[in-house]
Design an enzyme around this catalytic site. Structure first.
Site, PDB file in Angstrom:
ATOM      1  CD  GLU A 115      -3.039  -1.005   2.391  1.00 29.03           C
ATOM      2  OE1 GLU A 115      -2.537  -1.490   3.398  1.00 29.03           O
ATOM      3  OE2 GLU A 115      -3.767  -0.549   1.920  1.00 29.03           O
ATOM      4  CD  GLU A 135      -3.619  -5.775   3.588  1.00 27.55           C
ATOM      5  OE1 GLU A 135      -3.788  -6.565   3.116  1.00 27.55           O
ATOM      6  OE2 GLU A 135      -2.786  -4.797   3.835  1.00 27.55           O
TER       7      GLU A 135
END
Ligand code: NAD
Ligand code: NAG
Ligand code: NAG
Ligand code: NAG
Ligand code: NAG
Ligand code: NAG
Ligand code: NAG
Length: 724
Positions: A115, A135
């Site tokens: 990210e 995640e």
């Protein structure tokens, strides 16, 4: 002291290289995030900095957000422990920076690591770096803008796929998809990244802010279709997991209202998910698996594992050939011993089929398969045993046979050789009774099929030496198992704990609860199949034998169900002969066989446990509890007796050995979330109505009434009773 640091070096070219250093995977711990904010701030302010490169030390970009922070949030419920990264760092300091920033990626960029990289204005990568957003496998969603930027970089359907599956891709694929701008050798990574950053500064290369892109998303109606399909699929494949639906909602928000809006919703929803039971369970299991490699008085006393290069496997049956397969696949030479050529050939054929199966499924390359099979040698005598490092005995369950084998191998094997038995029912002390090698005898309990199932119970006796335990733990890891060290008792940790699982189901059936309903309710809870379908799968012979074994060990809490014998007498043997509670036909799902209902009724008459001869009424919730609270109760006894080193070992063992849903954290964790008092009072109530099977154990009663958790470290009375 500070191992977790972020450094910055500004070169004469005007490029500031910001480096994350937090071995082993450069996890984004709190000090790292603070350090990144500080360095990016500094680089933005300094006049001598024209452009910025972000990278990780030691050949790894970053493995993602520090998972121990989740653990702290779960323990305290304090969300303020989560730093604000998404807007403060990624949007404000990186993506909207007035100076161009290039991510120099190597090794891995996972979760928060990827990210950060996606917030940069370009990404240069070394070959074969792993890129992914896993995640969801921890019960949350990407929280640093990943739900917004990944679809904008690689397109919606691939991005949805990567997030919902949690599976990484390699940088080569990333290049094709548009996630990576250039692939260069590891040696050139920093040089090319600096030039790229300068190129953007001088407007020779595009200055791309991913969050502002829309070109890869397609039209709103296309996007909505893609998301609809994904939602339906997730409802089927992950029915109990909220994070899948939330992830799709957050993606949709960004598509409808713009990336920044998506980032804000992502942050809000992330915070809700972090505190969900699902996230708590999955994070707990993550750490539970790691904790198994620490065994007091074994791994903390300075011992070094000895190399294991050659292993002998005695018995080429189902289990022996599975174990041999796992070993050769991990570059360990195997001598497979059988009683005659016919059985030897059978064993070899099974091993070849196992290996070929992996090739067909695309899990193994041909050359590796050949290499593995070349490590296998079949024998009919013990000549080859003179230089083996370990023997694993996997012959039929016959005490005198096993004893004879151990006497023989003690003679022929080197004195350092580890002697492991696959016995499931025979006391290891008896197996080694006639030898003087009890310090190097232990149990190796694989789950069938051994080359597939990840759990390995290492069964020690009070005589087994720490070195031998450590060696088998090491081999276990080499062959990609999760070794859990357990003490000796009937069924060891997993089968012992889950013995009441089928027992409870039989009690309910005999109390008049529909067997197919029980299976449906338990599957809905999250086990891959209900208890009756599991019996069909294992075969009734195995089931009856196991039940007998437990009835002898724990007569006071065994329920003798007439049902199994009745089924056998009616010519049924489960999946083996296509006739069980369900009918089995090739190529179709098992179908409930309603012709068993009169047999179940006959069993109910014989068992005669229904109050007033009327079926009891139970809710779905009660079905789950009446089947799984007795399992929790048995887990308590296993903890009380010190069979496992810590409660979380039973959690990971229940997940890997019984497929207990990982998002419920394992059997003990699940009970602790519910609350020991509720488990205790329910069992007490049922034991008064239906008998001793439900009687709460001393450990459960003590913990519940003292307001303690089942997983709290043992009280002194428990440790003093510990037996190995
Ligand atoms: N498969 C299961 O689901 C299952 C169930 C319960 C228990 N087990 C346990 O697993 C172990 C083996 O199970 P399996 O399914 O592989 O059994 P199996 O009967 O398929 O295989 C045992 C093999 O060992 C061989 N053997 C016997 N004596 C030998 C000797 N002296 N030297 C070399 N080979 C010898 C036999 O010829 C046979 O091929 C046993 O300890 C058994 O209790 C297995
Ligand atoms: C470790 O071994 C020591 C010495 O044998 C013993 O006193 C201690 O209780 C052991 N600790 C554990 C956790 O088993
Ligand atoms: C496999 O084991 C052999 C002998 O122990 C060793 O020489 C070789 O390097 C190993 N190969 C791999 C791929 O690990
Ligand atoms: C067990 O093994 C012994 C020794 O090999 C053999 O004599 C005996 O018949 C076996 N028993 C059974 C029940 O198979
Ligand atoms: C555990 O249970 C399975 C299936 O019921 C059985 O095949 C296996 O032999 C058992 N193992 C032990 C150690 O009891
Ligand atoms: C192993 O467990 C069995 C069953 O509980 C018991 O009979 C035996 O004594 C134990 N052996 C050892 C070495 O502790
Ligand atoms: C103790 C042990 O590992 N026993 C195992 C031997 O192999 C079978 C599978 O063939 C397992 O089910 C047993 O539990």
């Amino acid at each position: 002291m500070a191992r977790a640091t972020v450094t910055m070096e500004v070169g004469t070219d005007g490029v500031a290289v910001i480096t994350i250093s937090n071995p082993p995977v450069n996890a984004l711990a709190i000090p790292i995030i603070a350090g990144l904010k500080e360095k990016f701030g500094e680089a933005t302010r300094r006049n001598d900095v024209k452009a910025i490169v972000l990278t990780g030390k030691g050949g790894r970009f970053s493995g993602g957000f520090d998972i121990t922070v989740f653990e702290k949030v779960h323990k305290t419920g304090d969300l303020s422990l989560m730093p604000d990264v998404s807007v403060d760092l990624v949007v404000n300091l990186i993506e909207d920076s007035k100076k161009p920033i290039v991510a120099a990626v190597e090794g891995l960029a996972l979760g928060g690591g990827l990210e950060l990289a996606m917030g940069c204005h370009a990404r240069v990568s070394a070959p074969r770096a792993q890129l992914g957003l896993p995640e969801l496998s921890l019960g949350v969603i990407p929280g640093f803008g990943g739900t917004q930027r990944l679809p904008r970089l690689i397109g919606l359907s691939k991005a949805v796929d990567m997030m919902l599956s949690s599976k990484p891709i390699l940088s080569e694929e990333g290049k094709k998809l548009g996630l990576i701008d250039s692939i260069v050798s590891s040696e050139e990574l920093l040089k090319v990244s600096r030039l790229w950053a300068l190129g953007i500064a001088e407007r020779r290369k595009p200055w791309v802010r991913s969050l502002h892109r829309t070109d890869k998303i397609g039209s709103l109606s296309e996007a909505r279709d893609t998301l609809k399909v994904a939602r339906q699929k997730a409802k089927k494949t992950a029915p109990n997991l909220p994070q899948h639906q939330v992830c799709l909602d957050v993606i949709e928000e960004g598509i409808v209202h713009g990336g920044y809006s998506g980032v804000l919703k992502e942050a809000r929803d992330f915070k809700k998910l972090v505190l969900s039971d699902t996230s708590k369970g999955l994070v707990h299991v993550f750490f539970a698996q790691r904790a198994t490699s620490k065994v007091p008085n074994v791994t903390d006393i300075g011992l070094k594992p000895r190399p294991i290069k050659k292993v002998a496997v005695i018995g080429g049956g189902l289990m022996g050939s599975g174990i041999a397969t796992a070993l050769i696949l991990s570059n360990i030479s195997v001598v497979l011993k059988e009683v005659n050529n016919e059985y030897l050939l059978k064993g070899r054929t099974m091993i070849e089929a196992n290996v070929r199966g992996l090739v067909t499924k695309g899990k193994l390359a041909w050359d590796k398969a050949d290499k593995a099979l070349s490590l296998l040698k079949g024998v009919l005598d013990y000549t080859e045993f003179k230089d083996v490092d370990m023997v694993i005995e996997a012959v039929i369950e016959n005490i005198s046979l096993k004893q004879a084998i151990f006497i023989e191998i003690e003679k022929v094997c080197p004195s350092r050789c580890i002697l492991a038995s696959n016995t499931s029912t025979i006391d290891l002390r008896l197996v080694g009774e006639e030898t003087s090698s009890q310090d190097r005898i232990l149990g190796a309990h694989f789950f069938s099929p051994a080359h597939v199932m990840p759990l390995l119970e290492i069964v020690r006796t009070e005589k087994t030496s720490p070195q031998v335990i450590l060696d088998l733990m090491t081999v276990g890891k080499i062959i990609k198992k999760v070794p859990v060290v357990v003490g000796n008792c009937t069924g060891f940790a997993v089968n012992r704990t889950f013995f009441p699982y089928s027992q409870g189901a039989h009690i309910l059936a005999n109390l008049g609860v529909d067997v197919f309903r029980i299976d449906r309710v338990i599957s809905k809870f999250g086990l891959p199949m209900g208890p009756f379908q599991l019996q069909d799968l294992a075969g009734y012979g195995v089931f009856i034998a196991t039940a007998k074994e437990f009835a002898i060990a724990f007569p006071e809490r065994t329920f003798l169900s007439p049902l199994m014998e009745l089924l056998v007498n009616s010519g049924r043997n489960g999946k083996n002969n296509g006739k069980g509670y369900y009918t089995y036909e090739k190529g179709s799902q098992p179908k409930p066989d309603l012709t068993i209902l009169p047999i179940v009724e006959e069993s109910q008459r014989l068992a005669n446990i229904m109050p007033d001869r009327k079926p009891i009424y139970v809710t779905d919730q009660e079905i789950v509890e009446m089947i799984l609270f007795p399992v929790v109760n048995e887990a308590c006894r296993v903890l009380d007796e010190g069979i496992v080193v810590r409660a979380s070992d039973l959690d990971i063992a229940s997940v890997l050995g019984m497929s207990f849903p990982s998002y419920r954290g394992g059997i003990v964790y699940w009970a602790d979330l519910i609350g020991p008092m509720h488990v205790y009072s329910s069992l007490k109530k049922w034991s008064e109505a239906y008998g001793n099977f439900f009687k709460p154990s001393r450990y459960l009663e003590e913990r519940a009434t003292k307001g303690m958790l089942l997983s709290d470290p043992s009280s002194s009375s428990a440790t003093s009773r510990a037996r190995l």
